[in-house]
Design an enzyme around this catalytic site. Sequence first.
Site, PDB file in Angstrom:
ATOM      1  N   SER A 266      23.331  53.287  45.546  1.00  0.00           N
ATOM      2  CA  SER A 266      24.781  53.928  45.668  1.00  0.00           C
ATOM      3  C   SER A 266      24.636  55.243  45.176  1.00  0.00           C
ATOM      4  CB  SER A 266      25.716  53.143  44.675  1.00  0.00           C
ATOM      5  OG  SER A 266      25.330  53.327  43.359  1.00  0.00           O
ATOM      6  N   LYS A 267      25.409  56.282  45.297  1.00  0.00           N
ATOM      7  CA  LYS A 267      25.801  57.444  44.845  1.00  0.00           C
ATOM      8  C   LYS A 267      25.807  57.554  43.409  1.00  0.00           C
ATOM      9  CE  LYS A 267      28.790  61.605  44.740  1.00  0.00           C
ATOM     10  NZ  LYS A 267      29.189  61.398  43.431  1.00  0.00           N
ATOM     11  N   ARG A 268      25.990  56.691  42.873  1.00  0.00           N
ATOM     12  CA  ARG A 268      26.044  56.664  41.233  1.00  0.00           C
ATOM     13  C   ARG A 268      24.580  56.477  40.785  1.00  0.00           C
ATOM     14  NH1 ARG A 268      29.045  52.200  38.654  1.00  0.00           N
ATOM     15  NH2 ARG A 268      30.369  52.229  40.364  1.00  0.00           N
ATOM     16  N   ASP A 271      23.445  60.065  41.034  1.00  0.00           N
ATOM     17  CA  ASP A 271      23.789  60.915  40.041  1.00  0.00           C
ATOM     18  C   ASP A 271      23.180  60.601  38.782  1.00  0.00           C
ATOM     19  OD1 ASP A 271      25.709  61.712  41.958  1.00  0.00           O
ATOM     20  OD2 ASP A 271      27.268  60.623  41.081  1.00  0.00           O
TER      21      ASP A 271
END
Length: 507
Positions: A266-268, A271
Site C-alpha cells: 500500500s501507499k502507507r 511512505d
Amino acid sequence: MLERKVRVRFAPSPTGALHIGGVRTALYNYLFARQHGGDFILRIEDTDSQRFVAGAEDYIINSLKWCGINIDEGVSVGGPHAPYRQSERKEIYLKYAQELVAKGWAYYAFDTSEELTAIRSEYEAEGKTFAYNYEIRTKLKTSLSLPANEVEELLKSCNHWVVRFKMPENHEIKMNDIVRGNVVVNSSTLDDKVLYKAADLLPTYHLANIVDDHLMEISHVIRGEEWLPSLPLHYMLYEALGWSDSQPIFAHLPLLLKPDGKGKLSKRDGDKLGFPVFPLFWTAPDGETARGYKEDGYLPEAFINMLSLLGWNPGNDQEIMTIEQMTELFSIEKCGKSGSRFDPEKAKWFNAQYIKAADNTQLAELFLPICSANGVEVSLDLAAKVIGLVKDRASLITDFWGLASYFFTAPTSYDDKAVAKFWKNDNPNAIKVIRDIVNNCDTIVAADCEALVHGYIKESGLGMGGVMNSFRLAIVGESKGPSMFDIIEILGKKETLSRLDMALKTL
Ligand code: GLU
C-alpha cells in the site's frame, strides 16, 4: 475453429493514482498482446461517479506513456469500438439490463437505501449477515414479488430502481483461469449484484465490463486477483447473455505484497519505508501528494523490468531484459499463484544496472533540470562527461547531484575528518608542487598530468595516499569521487588552480 485474434484490455477505474500493481497488470497485457501480434486496448471504467477522481485518467495515460506501454486502441487514441470511456457509452447498457430481465436472469428491485439499511440492522441484531439473494429476493420490493401493474407503475414513478442479477440457487459454476486452473463455486454462496441503476442511468462495473469486453471482442482478460471473486458472476453473465462461446479466457494475477510479505503493498508501506508505489508523482484534487518512480530518479526501462518479474519469471536466471526480450519470453502460464513480495532495494539495483548501461547524453538530459533546480546551468556535453565519471556509483538519477555537484561549484568547506587525516606533515607543501605542475600545463590532459604528478610524488618519497587525498580534498572538499586527473581535466586549468589556491589559503 479459427484461432481468435488476441485483443486484451487494461480497464482501470479513474479513482486516483495508478498503483504499481495496476502498471504491472497493464504491462502483462501489453506483453501478451505484442507477443501474439494482438491489440492492447485502454478502456476507462468510470461508471462509479462517487469514486471518480479528476486528473486520474490523465495520470493513467501519462504513466503508461512513461513506461513505454503503447496503446493500440482506446481512450486517448480512438479506434473502431470508440468511445472507450464507459461514461460516454451510457446508452449502450440499458438494453442489456432489460434483456436480462426479459429472459428471467435479472429483476427490478425498488428498495430504498434506508430500507436496505434497516433490514441489514435487523439481521445484525440477530447475529446474521444480510445477503440480497435467492432466499430474500421474493420477500423484498422487487419485480419478482410485486404484481406486474405495480412494477410498471414503480418503474415510471420511482427514480431509484435497480436491476439485480438473479443468481440461481445451488448451481455449480465451473470456471477456468490460466493462473488458478479450474475453480468451482456454488452459486448459493453469491448474492444478487446490482447491474444497473436508474438513479444515474448507469450500469455498475459488472454489467459494463462484460458488455464492453464482448462488444470490443476481448479475447483474454488479464487482471488482478482482487477481481477473482467477481468471476462467477461474470461467467453467469456471459451465459445469461448467450455469449459463453465467445467469452474471454481469464487470468487473475497474484497481488504485489509488502516487503515483509504480510499483505497487499500500500501507499502507507511506501511512505513508511521510503519508496514510491506509483509510477509518477501524483497530486490529488485535495492537494495530497504521492511520490513517483520517475521523479524519484528511476529510468522507465528499469522500472518495468523490475515490475515484470514481480509475478512472472522467464524460467531462467535472466533478470535484465529489454521490453522486446520480455515480449518474447513472457507467458501467463509461468505466472505464479502466490503473491510477489516487493523489494525496494532490488528496485534500486535494477535502476543502477540500467544507469550503468545507459547512454551518458541521455542521462545528462535527465540531469540538466536537476542542475537548474540547484542553480547551475550546465551544457549537455559537460553534464554527459561528468555523468560518465560518476554513474557507476549511482542507483538513481537523483543521486547524480550529490555525486557530482563539485564539478559545477567549488567546495565552500572541507570535510573535517579528511582534513585531520590528510592535510598534515609535508602534504600541503606537496600540493604547492602539484599546483606548479598544473600551472605549467597548457591544458590539462588527464593521462599526462597523472604521469607528472605521480612521478613527482614517487620521487619525493611522500606517501601516495596522503598526497593524493590532500589533492582530492582541495578540489572536491571531501575524500570521494572518480580519478582526480579525470576530474581536473573536466574542471580545466583555471578552476583547478583556483581551488588549489583556495585550499592552500584556507586550510
Ligand atoms: N475497472 C476495474 C479496475 O479498476 C477493471 C477490472 C477488470 O479488469 O475487469 O481494476
